[in-house]
Design a protein around this motif. Structure first.
Motif, PDB file in Angstrom:
ATOM      1  N   VAL A   4       0.836  -1.201   0.000  1.00 51.51           N
ATOM      2  CA  VAL A   4       0.000   0.000   0.000  1.00 51.51           C
ATOM      3  C   VAL A   4       0.870   1.249   0.000  1.00 51.51           C
ATOM      4  O   VAL A   4       1.846   1.355   0.749  1.00 51.51           O
ATOM      5  CB  VAL A   4      -0.910   0.031   1.246  1.00 51.51           C
ATOM      6  CG1 VAL A   4      -1.869   1.219   1.178  1.00 51.51           C
ATOM      7  CG2 VAL A   4      -1.689  -1.263   1.381  1.00 51.51           C
ATOM      8  N   GLY A   5       0.500   2.202  -0.858  1.00 53.52           N
ATOM      9  CA  GLY A   5       1.160   3.500  -0.890  1.00 53.52           C
ATOM     10  C   GLY A   5       0.394   4.520  -0.064  1.00 53.52           C
ATOM     11  O   GLY A   5      -0.577   4.185   0.615  1.00 53.52           O
ATOM     12  N   PRO A   6       0.769   5.779  -0.130  1.00 56.04           N
ATOM     13  CA  PRO A   6       0.182   6.821   0.722  1.00 56.04           C
ATOM     14  C   PRO A   6      -1.164   7.336   0.211  1.00 56.04           C
ATOM     15  O   PRO A   6      -1.598   7.009  -0.898  1.00 56.04           O
ATOM     16  CB  PRO A   6       1.232   7.923   0.675  1.00 56.04           C
ATOM     17  CG  PRO A   6       1.849   7.778  -0.683  1.00 56.04           C
ATOM     18  CD  PRO A   6       1.859   6.289  -0.957  1.00 56.04           C
ATOM     19  N   PRO A  12      -3.461   8.768  -7.107  1.00 55.25           N
ATOM     20  CA  PRO A  12      -4.609   8.149  -6.435  1.00 55.25           C
ATOM     21  C   PRO A  12      -4.196   7.500  -5.108  1.00 55.25           C
ATOM     22  O   PRO A  12      -3.057   7.060  -4.954  1.00 55.25           O
ATOM     23  CB  PRO A  12      -5.077   7.085  -7.455  1.00 55.25           C
ATOM     24  CG  PRO A  12      -4.566   7.561  -8.770  1.00 55.25           C
ATOM     25  CD  PRO A  12      -3.268   8.260  -8.476  1.00 55.25           C
ATOM     26  N   ASP A  13      -5.122   7.447  -4.155  1.00 52.96           N
ATOM     27  CA  ASP A  13      -4.842   6.845  -2.848  1.00 52.96           C
ATOM     28  C   ASP A  13      -4.296   5.427  -3.010  1.00 52.96           C
ATOM     29  O   ASP A  13      -4.811   4.636  -3.801  1.00 52.96           O
ATOM     30  CB  ASP A  13      -6.108   6.792  -1.994  1.00 52.96           C
ATOM     31  CG  ASP A  13      -6.424   8.122  -1.343  1.00 52.96           C
ATOM     32  OD1 ASP A  13      -5.822   9.129  -1.747  1.00 52.96           O
ATOM     33  OD2 ASP A  13      -7.275   8.149  -0.428  1.00 52.96           O
ATOM     34  N   GLY A  14      -3.263   5.117  -2.235  1.00 49.83           N
ATOM     35  CA  GLY A  14      -2.684   3.780  -2.258  1.00 49.83           C
ATOM     36  C   GLY A  14      -1.697   3.541  -3.371  1.00 49.83           C
ATOM     37  O   GLY A  14      -1.033   2.496  -3.402  1.00 49.83           O
ATOM     38  N   ASN A  15      -1.565   4.491  -4.290  1.00 51.31           N
ATOM     39  CA  ASN A  15      -0.664   4.319  -5.426  1.00 51.31           C
ATOM     40  C   ASN A  15       0.789   4.229  -4.956  1.00 51.31           C
ATOM     41  O   ASN A  15       1.198   4.937  -4.025  1.00 51.31           O
ATOM     42  CB  ASN A  15      -0.828   5.497  -6.397  1.00 51.31           C
ATOM     43  CG  ASN A  15      -0.278   5.192  -7.781  1.00 51.31           C
ATOM     44  OD1 ASN A  15       0.924   5.087  -7.961  1.00 51.31           O
ATOM     45  ND2 ASN A  15      -1.157   5.065  -8.749  1.00 51.31           N
ATOM     46  N   VAL A 137       4.861   6.151   3.322  1.00 46.46           N
ATOM     47  CA  VAL A 137       5.156   6.148   1.886  1.00 46.46           C
ATOM     48  C   VAL A 137       4.846   4.784   1.271  1.00 46.46           C
ATOM     49  O   VAL A 137       4.261   4.678   0.202  1.00 46.46           O
ATOM     50  CB  VAL A 137       6.628   6.536   1.618  1.00 46.46           C
ATOM     51  CG1 VAL A 137       6.974   6.365   0.144  1.00 46.46           C
ATOM     52  CG2 VAL A 137       6.882   7.969   2.053  1.00 46.46           C
ATOM     53  N   MET A 138       5.238   3.723   1.969  1.00 45.22           N
ATOM     54  CA  MET A 138       4.957   2.373   1.473  1.00 45.22           C
ATOM     55  C   MET A 138       5.080   1.368   2.606  1.00 45.22           C
ATOM     56  O   MET A 138       5.969   1.461   3.452  1.00 45.22           O
ATOM     57  CB  MET A 138       5.921   2.002   0.340  1.00 45.22           C
ATOM     58  CG  MET A 138       5.598   0.677  -0.325  1.00 45.22           C
ATOM     59  SD  MET A 138       6.671   0.383  -1.770  1.00 45.22           S
ATOM     60  CE  MET A 138       5.983  -1.156  -2.375  1.00 45.22           C
ATOM     61  N   GLN A 139       4.180   0.426   2.629  1.00 44.71           N
ATOM     62  CA  GLN A 139       4.227  -0.664   3.597  1.00 44.71           C
ATOM     63  C   GLN A 139       3.532  -1.872   3.002  1.00 44.71           C
ATOM     64  O   GLN A 139       2.786  -1.772   2.022  1.00 44.71           O
ATOM     65  CB  GLN A 139       3.530  -0.273   4.902  1.00 44.71           C
ATOM     66  CG  GLN A 139       2.061   0.070   4.714  1.00 44.71           C
ATOM     67  CD  GLN A 139       1.320   0.285   6.014  1.00 44.71           C
ATOM     68  OE1 GLN A 139       1.129  -0.650   6.773  1.00 44.71           O
ATOM     69  NE2 GLN A 139       0.921   1.527   6.262  1.00 44.71           N
ATOM     70  N   VAL A 140       3.809  -3.018   3.593  1.00 44.61           N
ATOM     71  CA  VAL A 140       3.092  -4.237   3.231  1.00 44.61           C
ATOM     72  C   VAL A 140       2.217  -4.629   4.407  1.00 44.61           C
ATOM     73  O   VAL A 140       2.671  -4.641   5.555  1.00 44.61           O
ATOM     74  CB  VAL A 140       4.083  -5.382   2.890  1.00 44.61           C
ATOM     75  CG1 VAL A 140       3.392  -6.728   2.995  1.00 44.61           C
ATOM     76  CG2 VAL A 140       4.624  -5.215   1.482  1.00 44.61           C
ATOM     77  N   ARG A 141       0.956  -4.890   4.134  1.00 42.32           N
ATOM     78  CA  ARG A 141       0.053  -5.404   5.156  1.00 42.32           C
ATOM     79  C   ARG A 141       0.127  -6.925   5.086  1.00 42.32           C
ATOM     80  O   ARG A 141      -0.208  -7.533   4.072  1.00 42.32           O
ATOM     81  CB  ARG A 141      -1.361  -4.888   4.924  1.00 42.32           C
ATOM     82  CG  ARG A 141      -1.474  -3.389   5.175  1.00 42.32           C
ATOM     83  CD  ARG A 141      -2.769  -2.837   4.648  1.00 42.32           C
ATOM     84  NE  ARG A 141      -3.926  -3.238   5.423  1.00 42.32           N
ATOM     85  CZ  ARG A 141      -4.439  -2.519   6.427  1.00 42.32           C
ATOM     86  NH1 ARG A 141      -3.879  -1.363   6.772  1.00 42.32           N
ATOM     87  NH2 ARG A 141      -5.500  -2.938   7.075  1.00 42.32           N
ATOM     88  N   LEU A 164      -7.684   0.704   5.480  1.00 41.82           N
ATOM     89  CA  LEU A 164      -7.245   1.176   4.176  1.00 41.82           C
ATOM     90  C   LEU A 164      -8.140   2.341   3.746  1.00 41.82           C
ATOM     91  O   LEU A 164      -9.298   2.441   4.163  1.00 41.82           O
ATOM     92  CB  LEU A 164      -7.314   0.049   3.148  1.00 41.82           C
ATOM     93  CG  LEU A 164      -6.281  -1.068   3.337  1.00 41.82           C
ATOM     94  CD1 LEU A 164      -6.656  -2.288   2.518  1.00 41.82           C
ATOM     95  CD2 LEU A 164      -4.892  -0.586   2.957  1.00 41.82           C
ATOM     96  N   SER A 165      -7.596   3.211   2.937  1.00 38.80           N
ATOM     97  CA  SER A 165      -8.321   4.391   2.484  1.00 38.80           C
ATOM     98  C   SER A 165      -9.670   4.020   1.872  1.00 38.80           C
ATOM     99  O   SER A 165      -9.764   3.114   1.037  1.00 38.80           O
ATOM    100  CB  SER A 165      -7.468   5.137   1.441  1.00 38.80           C
ATOM    101  OG  SER A 165      -8.253   5.973   0.636  1.00 38.80           O
TER     102      SER A 165
END
Length: 204
Positions: A4-6, A12-15, A137-141, A164-165
């Motif tokens: 997941v991005g910011p 776009p959200d999560g990009n 900025v970036m993470q893995v769930r 999540l957004s």
């Protein structure tokens, strides 16, 4: 696992584009050839909902069902203790099960074997050639937490809400609903192919 991005950027959200931009900047300015990011355990996969809560989830995506993560990593499964009672800890590379992306497009970077969680186990070298990206900025769930279940720790862990957004979930929902025969196997392959083509188009 879901990368997941910011939110609330020009994308776009999560990009993941902001993470790729930061990684490219790290290569240009600091000669970092790869970027690592945290793996956060989605602990709510073990949460049992009441009947009323289950009904409220009827039309929700499964990604919306699991929206609580561990408040802090559990050592030694997802971090390394550096102080008494893990008052300080390391989540770097293998000690935190971090994931990473590597710059394989620039042919000026010499090829090398790739290892899990970092390019290699030599952390002194990795500090010089890998950039650690912040969670925002970036993470893995990480939809797993067997170390809690196997050690009977499910009732002891602290959690924090991390949904999540909503904008991102609406995009996912819309994409699914627009797909014909969305329950069939070939549709799953179609979605994968579309995502792969989009990634190549944007230079990922």
């Amino acid at each position: 696992e879901v990368a997941v991005g910011p939110s609330k950027t020009k994308y776009p959200d999560g990009n993941l584009a902001p993470a790729l931009d930061m990684c490219q900047e790290a290569w240009k300015n600091r000669k970092k050839v790869a970027c690592s990011f945290n793996s956060n355990t989605v602990s709510s996969i073990y949460t049992k909902l009441t009947e009323e809560e289950e009904l409220a989830m009827k039309d929700k995506l499964i990604l919306e069902r699991y929206n609580w993560i561990e408040a802090k990593p559990y050592c030694p499964a997802n971090c390394k203790c550096l102080g008494n009672n893990c008052s300080t800890m390391s989540r770097q590379f293998h000690t935190g099960r971090q994931k990473y992306i590597a710059n394989v497009r620039d042919l000026n970077i010499p090829p090398r074997p790739m290892w899990t969680h970092a390019l290699a186990r030599d952390y002194n070298e990795m500090d010089k050639i890998m950039e650690v990206l912040p969670d925002e900025v970036m993470q893995v769930r990480h939809y797993q937490g067997h170390w809690y279940q196997n050690n009977n720790l499910l009732n002891t862990m602290e959690e924090k809400e991390a949904p999540l957004s909503g904008v991102l979930m609406d995009q996912v929902r819309s994409s699914i609903m627009k797909t014909k025969d969305r329950g069939k196997i070939f549709t799953q392959k179609l979605l994968y192919t579309k995502a792969k083509d989009s990634a190549n188009l944007h230079g990922v």
